[in-house]
Design an enzyme around this catalytic site. Sequence first.
Site, mmCIF file in Angstrom:
data_model
loop_
_atom_site.group_PDB
_atom_site.id
_atom_site.type_symbol
_atom_site.label_atom_id
_atom_site.label_comp_id
_atom_site.label_asym_id
_atom_site.label_seq_id
_atom_site.Cartn_x
_atom_site.Cartn_y
_atom_site.Cartn_z
ATOM 1 C CB THR A 1 -0.862 -0.126 1.205
ATOM 2 O OG1 THR A 1 -1.462 1.209 1.494
ATOM 3 C CG2 THR A 1 0.040 -0.388 2.489
ATOM 4 C CG ASP A 2 -1.176 5.013 -1.044
ATOM 5 O OD1 ASP A 2 -1.638 4.389 -0.029
ATOM 6 O OD2 ASP A 2 -1.751 5.839 -1.565
ATOM 7 C CD GLU A 3 -3.642 3.485 4.175
ATOM 8 O OE1 GLU A 3 -3.629 3.438 5.278
ATOM 9 O OE2 GLU A 3 -4.435 3.055 3.287
ATOM 10 C CE1 TYR B 1 -3.220 -2.748 5.521
ATOM 11 C CE2 TYR B 1 -3.184 -0.353 5.164
ATOM 12 C CZ TYR B 1 -3.330 -1.683 4.586
ATOM 13 O OH TYR B 1 -3.124 -1.888 3.359
ATOM 14 C CE LYS C 1 0.221 -4.550 2.891
ATOM 15 N NZ LYS C 1 -0.038 -6.146 2.357
HETATM 16 P P1 NAD Z 1 -9.216 -7.593 2.060
HETATM 17 O O1 NAD Z 1 -9.243 -7.224 3.644
HETATM 18 O O2 NAD Z 1 -10.594 -7.352 1.295
HETATM 19 O O3 NAD Z 1 -9.021 -9.202 2.008
HETATM 20 C C1 NAD Z 1 -7.984 -9.810 2.770
HETATM 21 C C2 NAD Z 1 -7.863 -11.214 2.363
HETATM 22 O O4 NAD Z 1 -7.013 -11.796 3.197
HETATM 23 C C3 NAD Z 1 -9.411 -11.975 2.824
HETATM 24 O O5 NAD Z 1 -9.795 -12.977 1.959
HETATM 25 C C4 NAD Z 1 -8.997 -12.620 3.998
HETATM 26 O O6 NAD Z 1 -9.842 -13.767 4.198
HETATM 27 C C5 NAD Z 1 -7.425 -13.044 3.871
HETATM 28 N N1 NAD Z 1 -6.543 -13.269 5.007
HETATM 29 C C6 NAD Z 1 -6.434 -12.648 5.881
HETATM 30 N N2 NAD Z 1 -5.573 -12.858 6.846
HETATM 31 C C7 NAD Z 1 -5.197 -14.286 6.324
HETATM 32 C C8 NAD Z 1 -4.321 -15.147 6.736
HETATM 33 N N3 NAD Z 1 -3.632 -15.137 8.002
HETATM 34 N N4 NAD Z 1 -4.234 -16.275 6.073
HETATM 35 C C9 NAD Z 1 -4.833 -16.277 4.693
HETATM 36 N N5 NAD Z 1 -5.693 -15.418 4.195
HETATM 37 C C10 NAD Z 1 -5.893 -14.399 4.970
HETATM 38 O O7 NAD Z 1 -7.985 -6.758 1.609
HETATM 39 P P2 NAD Z 1 -7.953 -5.852 -0.070
HETATM 40 O O8 NAD Z 1 -8.513 -4.708 0.243
HETATM 41 O O9 NAD Z 1 -8.354 -6.969 -0.836
HETATM 42 O O10 NAD Z 1 -6.530 -5.742 -0.090
HETATM 43 C C11 NAD Z 1 -5.552 -7.024 -0.343
HETATM 44 C C12 NAD Z 1 -4.051 -6.342 -0.232
HETATM 45 O O11 NAD Z 1 -4.043 -5.282 -1.064
HETATM 46 C C13 NAD Z 1 -3.512 -6.240 0.998
HETATM 47 O O12 NAD Z 1 -2.537 -6.854 1.298
HETATM 48 C C14 NAD Z 1 -3.616 -4.849 0.913
HETATM 49 O O13 NAD Z 1 -2.522 -4.226 2.105
HETATM 50 C C15 NAD Z 1 -3.186 -4.316 -0.189
HETATM 51 N N6 NAD Z 1 -3.773 -2.952 -0.770
HETATM 52 C C16 NAD Z 1 -5.115 -2.677 -0.526
HETATM 53 C C17 NAD Z 1 -5.812 -1.383 -0.975
HETATM 54 C C18 NAD Z 1 -7.138 -1.088 -0.846
HETATM 55 O O14 NAD Z 1 -7.387 -0.091 -1.194
HETATM 56 N N7 NAD Z 1 -8.044 -1.988 -0.409
HETATM 57 C C19 NAD Z 1 -4.963 -0.652 -1.592
HETATM 58 C C20 NAD Z 1 -3.377 -0.952 -1.815
HETATM 59 C C21 NAD Z 1 -2.965 -2.254 -1.210
HETATM 60 P P1 TYD Z 2 -10.702 3.875 4.114
HETATM 61 O O1 TYD Z 2 -11.683 3.258 2.922
HETATM 62 O O2 TYD Z 2 -10.905 3.244 5.580
HETATM 63 O O3 TYD Z 2 -9.317 3.586 3.630
HETATM 64 P P2 TYD Z 2 -7.978 4.265 4.241
HETATM 65 O O4 TYD Z 2 -8.239 4.643 5.603
HETATM 66 O O5 TYD Z 2 -7.008 3.091 3.988
HETATM 67 O O6 TYD Z 2 -7.626 5.317 3.222
HETATM 68 O O7 TYD Z 2 -11.095 5.637 4.335
HETATM 69 C C1 TYD Z 2 -10.700 6.225 3.179
HETATM 70 C C2 TYD Z 2 -10.984 7.721 3.758
HETATM 71 O O8 TYD Z 2 -12.340 7.928 4.364
HETATM 72 C C3 TYD Z 2 -9.868 7.816 5.025
HETATM 73 O O9 TYD Z 2 -9.569 9.036 5.219
HETATM 74 C C4 TYD Z 2 -10.919 7.727 6.310
HETATM 75 C C5 TYD Z 2 -12.251 8.254 5.578
HETATM 76 N N1 TYD Z 2 -13.466 7.699 6.206
HETATM 77 C C6 TYD Z 2 -14.464 8.309 6.698
HETATM 78 O O10 TYD Z 2 -14.570 9.603 6.686
HETATM 79 N N2 TYD Z 2 -15.832 7.827 7.286
HETATM 80 C C7 TYD Z 2 -15.551 6.472 7.267
HETATM 81 O O11 TYD Z 2 -16.648 6.130 7.933
HETATM 82 C C8 TYD Z 2 -14.718 5.689 6.688
HETATM 83 C C9 TYD Z 2 -14.715 3.972 6.820
HETATM 84 C C10 TYD Z 2 -13.635 6.213 6.250
#
Ligand code: NAD
Ligand code: TYD
Length: 391
Positions: free
Chosen positions: A149-151, A175, A179
């Site tokens: 992630t970019d975070e 988080y 990461k």
């Molecule tokens: P998500 O929370 O929707 O899904 C996570 C998946 O991992 C789930 O299916 C869960 O069951 C599985 N999981 C969790 N713990 C596990 C374990 N111990 N063993 C096996 N499986 C396990 O997450 P997402 O949003 O799909 O993100 C996927 C990846 O992409 C993550 O690594 C996250 O850091 C990264 N990412 C997410 C975003 C975003 O905006 N969602 C952006 C950049 C990077």
């Molecule tokens: P989120 O979807 O949780 O992603 P991230 O924290 O990884 O960026 O949140 C996106 C943005 O929205 C973040 O600035 C937090 C804000 N947010 C709210 O204002 N209200 C909410 O209920 C949630 C879940 C997020």
Amino acid sequence: MSDRLRDYGTIRATQDSPILVTGGAGFIGSNFVLDWLAGDRGALVNLDKLTYAGNPANLASVQNIHRYTFVHGDICDSTLVAELFEKHRPRAVIHFAAESHVDRSILRPEAFLKTNVDGTFTLLQAARSYHDSLAGEEQKRFRFLHVSTDEVYGTLSPEDPAFHEETPYAPNSPYAASKAASDHLVRAWVHTYGLPAIVTNCSNNYGPYQFPEKLIPLMIANALQGKALPVYGDGLQVRDWLYVGDHTSALRAVLERGRIGETYNIGGGNQRSNLEVVTMVCELLDELVPKSAFRPHLQLVKYVTDRPGHDRRYAIDARKLEGELGWRPNESFETGLRKTVEWYLENTAWVDSVTSGAYQQWMEQNYSAREPGNATTVETRGAVDAGKGAR
Ligand code: NAD
Ligand code: TYD
């Protein structure tokens, strides 16, 4: 060999070797699996623990495809992971599995360290000994793609340039710290053990199958039920949004053509304030659900206590990925958001199925203690324009 692996047919490490995906039942993982299997791209093994965020229903359409194997298990289970490498002899690992929600990491960080750090370590160790056991072409083409992630880069002020691959790590939430730790482990396994790994750092994703604890699906789900739309703080925090299908296409490009040991930032160049995003969601719902009793949906916005340590702005410079690998996103924020809202409207049964008892408990835990903020109505245009200025 454990019982759950006995039933699967053996696949030799040939050109037809599968890829091993972790966390493929989650949001991005299931989009990746569906896109992969929709093309002529070979077999795929999906290892997922099925936490609250993992949902086998996301993959119902592929469960009977012979190229697809699902394994219910934990990436922290070193025996299982080693057996999977031995049995399936993957040509690559695409590592999505993680705890991924910042608010949950603030309330209960333990699972984030366990899965994101220990789990990645377990996977790296197994991949390393598997890679060492390979020879010739098989060894040469093996890849470990770590999805991050970019975070990890921390927060930007409005004037700062976007995150690039050399931006120093400065994670601010549990988080992001977990990461960042996992990214560092991957880097060390490349440099110390010669594991052919690549790291990608992507901005905020949105699209189908995103669990409604994250901003966009939460706002859609709440608005449809006439519930409050909780905006943290002043709502002027900025995120750089990428449609999930553009993330999965970038990952395939990195897998096929990325350079070992490199990091690639992935982003769509769509910086928006949270208030701007919520406004766009509400306007789409006003248009697409003209008979809704809750129109205009924007009246549902409620400012609530901010997230502790809330990062103000994220922005991604994806020029390395675009220049080296020729990747471009297909969706603008407008087209991607419209597709997303339409998907949630067409899949209310999916939303109902994931917003069960445990979800209600989470909503209670995360939102009940938040005080109402200063503003109780939205001054839409002024606030949105202020958010734009933050870019
Ligand atoms: P998500 O929370 O929707 O899904 C996570 C998946 O991992 C789930 O299916 C869960 O069951 C599985 N999981 C969790 N713990 C596990 C374990 N111990 N063993 C096996 N499986 C396990 O997450 P997402 O949003 O799909 O993100 C996927 C990846 O992409 C993550 O690594 C996250 O850091 C990264 N990412 C997410 C975003 C975003 O905006 N969602 C952006 C950049 C990077
Ligand atoms: P989120 O979807 O949780 O992603 P991230 O924290 O990884 O960026 O949140 C996106 C943005 O929205 C973040 O600035 C937090 C804000 N947010 C709210 O204002 N209200 C909410 O209920 C949630 C879940 C997020």
